[in-house]
Design a protein around this motif. Structure first.
Motif, short mmCIF file in Angstrom:
data_model
loop_
_atom_site.label_atom_id
_atom_site.label_comp_id
_atom_site.label_asym_id
_atom_site.label_seq_id
_atom_site.Cartn_x
_atom_site.Cartn_y
_atom_site.Cartn_z
N MET A 1 0.85 -1.19 0.00
CA MET A 1 0.00 0.00 0.00
C MET A 1 0.89 1.24 0.00
O MET A 1 1.60 1.50 0.95
CB MET A 1 -0.87 -0.02 1.26
CG MET A 1 -2.05 0.88 1.16
SD MET A 1 -3.00 0.75 2.68
CE MET A 1 -3.56 -0.94 2.63
N SER A 3 1.76 4.76 0.67
CA SER A 3 1.07 5.56 1.66
C SER A 3 1.08 7.04 1.31
O SER A 3 0.16 7.76 1.62
CB SER A 3 1.73 5.37 3.02
OG SER A 3 3.07 5.75 2.91
N ASP A 4 2.10 7.49 0.63
CA ASP A 4 2.24 8.93 0.47
C ASP A 4 2.52 9.25 -0.99
O ASP A 4 3.66 9.28 -1.43
CB ASP A 4 3.37 9.41 1.38
CG ASP A 4 3.33 10.90 1.57
OD1 ASP A 4 4.06 11.39 2.41
OD2 ASP A 4 2.55 11.56 0.87
N SER A 6 1.61 12.02 -2.60
CA SER A 6 1.75 13.44 -2.93
C SER A 6 3.20 13.92 -2.80
O SER A 6 3.64 14.74 -3.58
CB SER A 6 0.83 14.28 -2.03
OG SER A 6 1.21 14.07 -0.69
N HIS A 21 3.82 6.88 10.24
CA HIS A 21 2.54 7.47 9.85
C HIS A 21 1.35 6.59 10.24
O HIS A 21 0.23 7.06 10.31
CB HIS A 21 2.53 7.79 8.36
CG HIS A 21 2.74 6.59 7.50
ND1 HIS A 21 3.98 6.22 7.04
CD2 HIS A 21 1.87 5.68 7.01
CE1 HIS A 21 3.86 5.13 6.29
NE2 HIS A 21 2.59 4.78 6.27
N TRP A 22 1.60 5.31 10.50
CA TRP A 22 0.50 4.46 10.97
C TRP A 22 0.04 4.88 12.36
O TRP A 22 -1.11 4.65 12.73
CB TRP A 22 0.95 3.01 11.01
CG TRP A 22 1.01 2.41 9.66
CD1 TRP A 22 2.09 2.33 8.84
CD2 TRP A 22 -0.08 1.86 8.93
NE1 TRP A 22 1.75 1.76 7.65
CE2 TRP A 22 0.42 1.45 7.68
CE3 TRP A 22 -1.45 1.66 9.22
CZ2 TRP A 22 -0.39 0.87 6.71
CZ3 TRP A 22 -2.24 1.07 8.25
CH2 TRP A 22 -1.71 0.68 7.01
N TRP B 78 -5.73 12.69 9.07
CA TRP B 78 -4.56 11.85 8.87
C TRP B 78 -4.83 10.78 7.81
O TRP B 78 -3.98 10.49 6.96
CB TRP B 78 -4.15 11.20 10.20
CG TRP B 78 -2.81 10.60 10.17
CD1 TRP B 78 -2.50 9.29 10.05
CD2 TRP B 78 -1.55 11.30 10.24
NE1 TRP B 78 -1.15 9.11 10.05
CE2 TRP B 78 -0.54 10.34 10.16
CE3 TRP B 78 -1.21 12.64 10.36
CZ2 TRP B 78 0.81 10.67 10.20
CZ3 TRP B 78 0.13 12.98 10.40
CH2 TRP B 78 1.12 12.01 10.32
N LEU B 81 -4.77 12.32 4.44
CA LEU B 81 -3.46 12.81 4.02
C LEU B 81 -2.47 11.67 3.78
O LEU B 81 -1.79 11.63 2.77
CB LEU B 81 -2.92 13.76 5.10
CG LEU B 81 -1.66 14.54 4.73
CD1 LEU B 81 -1.98 15.56 3.66
CD2 LEU B 81 -1.09 15.24 5.97
N LYS B 82 -2.40 10.75 4.73
CA LYS B 82 -1.31 9.78 4.70
C LYS B 82 -1.75 8.35 4.42
O LYS B 82 -0.94 7.54 3.99
CB LYS B 82 -0.58 9.80 6.05
CG LYS B 82 0.05 11.13 6.39
CD LYS B 82 1.46 11.22 5.87
CE LYS B 82 2.09 12.53 6.30
NZ LYS B 82 3.44 12.68 5.80
N LEU B 83 -2.97 8.01 4.78
CA LEU B 83 -3.38 6.61 4.66
C LEU B 83 -4.65 6.45 3.82
O LEU B 83 -5.63 5.87 4.28
CB LEU B 83 -3.62 6.02 6.05
CG LEU B 83 -2.50 6.12 7.08
CD1 LEU B 83 -3.03 5.89 8.48
CD2 LEU B 83 -1.40 5.13 6.77
N PRO B 84 -4.65 6.99 2.60
CA PRO B 84 -5.90 6.96 1.83
C PRO B 84 -6.41 5.54 1.59
O PRO B 84 -7.61 5.34 1.42
CB PRO B 84 -5.54 7.66 0.53
CG PRO B 84 -4.06 7.65 0.46
CD PRO B 84 -3.55 7.62 1.86
N GLY B 85 -5.48 4.57 1.61
CA GLY B 85 -5.90 3.19 1.40
C GLY B 85 -6.81 2.68 2.50
O GLY B 85 -7.58 1.74 2.31
N LEU B 86 -6.73 3.32 3.68
CA LEU B 86 -7.54 2.85 4.82
C LEU B 86 -8.97 3.37 4.77
O LEU B 86 -9.82 2.90 5.53
CB LEU B 86 -6.92 3.33 6.13
CG LEU B 86 -5.82 2.50 6.77
CD1 LEU B 86 -5.46 3.07 8.12
CD2 LEU B 86 -6.28 1.06 6.93
N ALA B 158 -3.68 18.64 1.41
CA ALA B 158 -2.27 18.39 1.12
C ALA B 158 -1.51 19.70 0.95
O ALA B 158 -0.46 19.92 1.56
CB ALA B 158 -2.15 17.52 -0.13
N GLU B 162 1.37 21.28 3.45
CA GLU B 162 2.72 21.59 2.99
C GLU B 162 3.06 23.05 3.23
O GLU B 162 4.18 23.38 3.67
CB GLU B 162 2.87 21.26 1.50
CG GLU B 162 3.20 19.80 1.27
CD GLU B 162 3.13 19.45 -0.20
OE1 GLU B 162 3.49 20.31 -1.03
OE2 GLU B 162 2.72 18.33 -0.51
#
Lengths: 296, 260
Positions: A1, A3-4, A6, A21-22, B78, B81-86, B158, B162
């Motif tokens: 997966m 994760s980042d 961007s 980050h988790w 969060w 931003l960081k865990l779109p898969g979740l 995002a 930044e």
């Protein structure tokens, strides 16, 4: 997966870093685990345990006694009746507002009111219906003195199957209106025009175009309303005390003071509730996914 | 002909909603024999038990809202931003409280956190209050998470993150000074809904034996005639007020969809 996506990843090999980050999702995960997943699992596991902790199917078997089965059966009947009637009446009202050629301004207030009424479940709702359809309620007295219809003599009692069904409808109908209105909006004008150009009558359009498109939404909402009524505790207790033998009331009494004589039978009772609402909601989610193909 | 049926359906529906409201209002005014009066309201408002339970429920609602915001806003941010898969999984989890009846959840609490367990929350009054607040937060999770997540969709988190980071902001600053003000409208609509849910909630408070407003209403309903109707009128007005505030608040949000 990944994760980042961007941030640009540097081409040079980055030194190994802990997947920090988790951790951002950790508080939520801990909360959900402690106060949603684990309590539910405790009930599910408890349904298959004896009081000393070994596994058994006796609790589940214990559900199949006459009094518990009849509680489930009454609960299911009330849920089906209020879901069916709620769907039909809610659909009629929503269809009237969207397709029936009523003035445009009716929509906004109707949806706002539906939002309020679908949240007006629980104890106050029971009082409202007691004051209206109870023995000395507004409508009961009006019908008796002005028109000569005695609801009591006709066998209607607010503390009965139909009384509870009629009361549940107060939050079932608005929920149906809220959910089905977007689906009715999704019926595109072009489909009707296309059908007419091809020579379809109004009935044919409804039978062969609109109805099949709306069917998944309709059945899905039916399942949702069923689950909604099945889990309702507060309204039922405030309305009937404990005189009506339905599952939520039975479970409430069991938690309060072990009325079934076997604490683990309570787990099984609750497990049964999860199974029933779980099935209904799975049907809802599945059908909603199907209906979204058309209504985008 | 079509219009006739449409009006018929609408009027039938309206009657169905108006009659019970009319019935309870009418009943609540009839405490004094023969005349309409606000006696039932006076009795209810003057009852110290009413004041106690109502204050208790309001405090619980505020605590639940604060806890819910602290839990949901950082998580939703969060995850986006960081865990779109979740996201699909989290969304599924937040909908679970709609599937599992509240009575089952609280039954689990009682078994899991009783006095002889590893986390004896029900052993003390403070512990039970905290447990009840967690329960309310669970019940309001579907509404809170959805409204915050919808609010986050309308801003470019995002870029905002930044920009803030390049100006030297830490995570706390970003969340408190940039993200939260931007999704405030969404947070507020979740908060009002939470408030409406907590104020009227019966099952959890009754089974955890806390002096909340819902169990008080039920108790009064079992013992009195006119006062419950007065309570129902006030409760309806309160729900109406909360949802009216949501409508008002979401009107300030540009391009917001109407809150359900």
């Amino acid at each position: 997966m990944s994760s980042d996506s961007s941030a640009a990843t540097p081409q040079t090999r980055a030194p190994f870093r802990l997947p920090l980050h988790w951790l951002g999702a950790a508080p939520f995960a801990i909360f959900v685990l402690l106060f949603l997943i684990m309590p539910t699992m405790r009930i599910v596991i408890g349904a298959f345990q004896t009081p000393d902790g070994s596994f058994t199917l006796d609790n589940i078997r214990g559900l199949f006694t006459t009094s518990i089965l009849s509680a489930y059966w009454i609960s299911i009947k009330i849920s089906i009746a209020s879901a069916l009637l709620g769907c039909l009446i809610g659909f009629s009202v929503a269809a009237a507002a969207v397709l029936g050629g009523l003035p445009k301004w009716i929509r906004g207030p109707l949806l706002t009111f539906s939002g309020v009424a679908s949240n007006f479940a629980g104890v106050p709702l029971a009082f409202a219906f007691l004051a209206t359809l109870g023995p000395v309620g507004l409508l009961t007295v009006f019908l008796k003195t002005q028109i000569g219809i005695d609801l009591r003599a006709l066998g209607f009692n607010i503390l009965s199957f139909w009384g509870l069904t009629v009361t549940y409808l107060f939050f079932q109908i608005p929920l149906m209106i809220l959910i089905i209105t977007p689906a009715l909006d999704g019926l595109k004008r072009e489909w009707r025009e296309a059908a007419q150009i091809l020579g379809a009558t109004n009935t044919q359009y409804w039978r062969m175009v609109a109805f099949p498109i709306l069917l998944p939404s309709f059945l899905g909402t039916l399942a949702l309303l069923f689950a909604n009524a099945f889990g309702a505790v507060a309204t039922a207790i405030a309305l009937t005390g404990s005189s009506l033998n339905i599952v939520p009331i039975l479970l409430f009494a069991q938690i309060r003071g072990d009325v079934l004589g076997n604490p683990h039978l309570g787990y099984a009772l609750a497990f049964g509730m999860i199974v029933v609402t779980g099935i209904a909601n799975t049907i809802y989610i599945w059908l909603r996914a199907r209906s979204e193909r058309w209504l985008k | 002909m079509k219009k006739f049926w449409a009006w018929g359906a609408l009027i039938f529906g309206l009657l169905y909603f108006i009659l019970p409201l009319l019935g309870m209002t009418n009943f609540s005014l009839k405490m004094r024999r023969g005349v309409y009066s606000f006696d039932a309201y006076a009795v209810v408002l003057g009852d110290p038990r009413f004041q106690e339970t109502f204050t208790y429920s309001i405090l619980m609602a505020l605590a639940t809202i604060i806890f819910g915001v602290l839990l949901v806003v950082p998580t939703a941010y969060w995850v986006r931003l960081k865990l779109p898969g979740l996201r699909p999984y989290i969304e599924f989890i937040t909908l679970l409280p709609l599937v599992i009846p509240a009575i089952v959840i609280v039954f689990g609490y009682i078994r899991l956190y009783n006095t002889s367990s590893w986390l004896p929350l029900t052993g003390s009054i403070t512990g039970t209050n905290i447990l009840l607040m967690f329960g309310y937060a669970t019940l309001s999770l579907p509404y809170m998470y959805r409204s915050v997540d919808t609010g986050l969709r309308s801003i470019d988190i995002a870029t905002l993150t930044e920009a803030a980071q390049s100006l030297g902001a830490g995570w706390t600053t970003i969340l408190a000074k940039i993200i939260l003000p931007n999704v405030l409208v969404a947070v507020l609509s979740g908060a009002f809904l939470t408030f409406a849910i907590v104020i009227g909630e019966f099952t959890m408070a009754a089974l955890l034996n806390r002096p909340a407003f819902g169990p008080y209403m039920q108790l009064l309903g079992a013992n009195r005639a006119y006062e419950p109707a007065a309570l129902a009128v006030m409760s309806f007005a309160l729900t109406w007020g909360c949802l009216g505030l949501i409508q008002l608040v979401s009107r300030f949000q540009k391009g917001a969809q109407s809150a359900a």
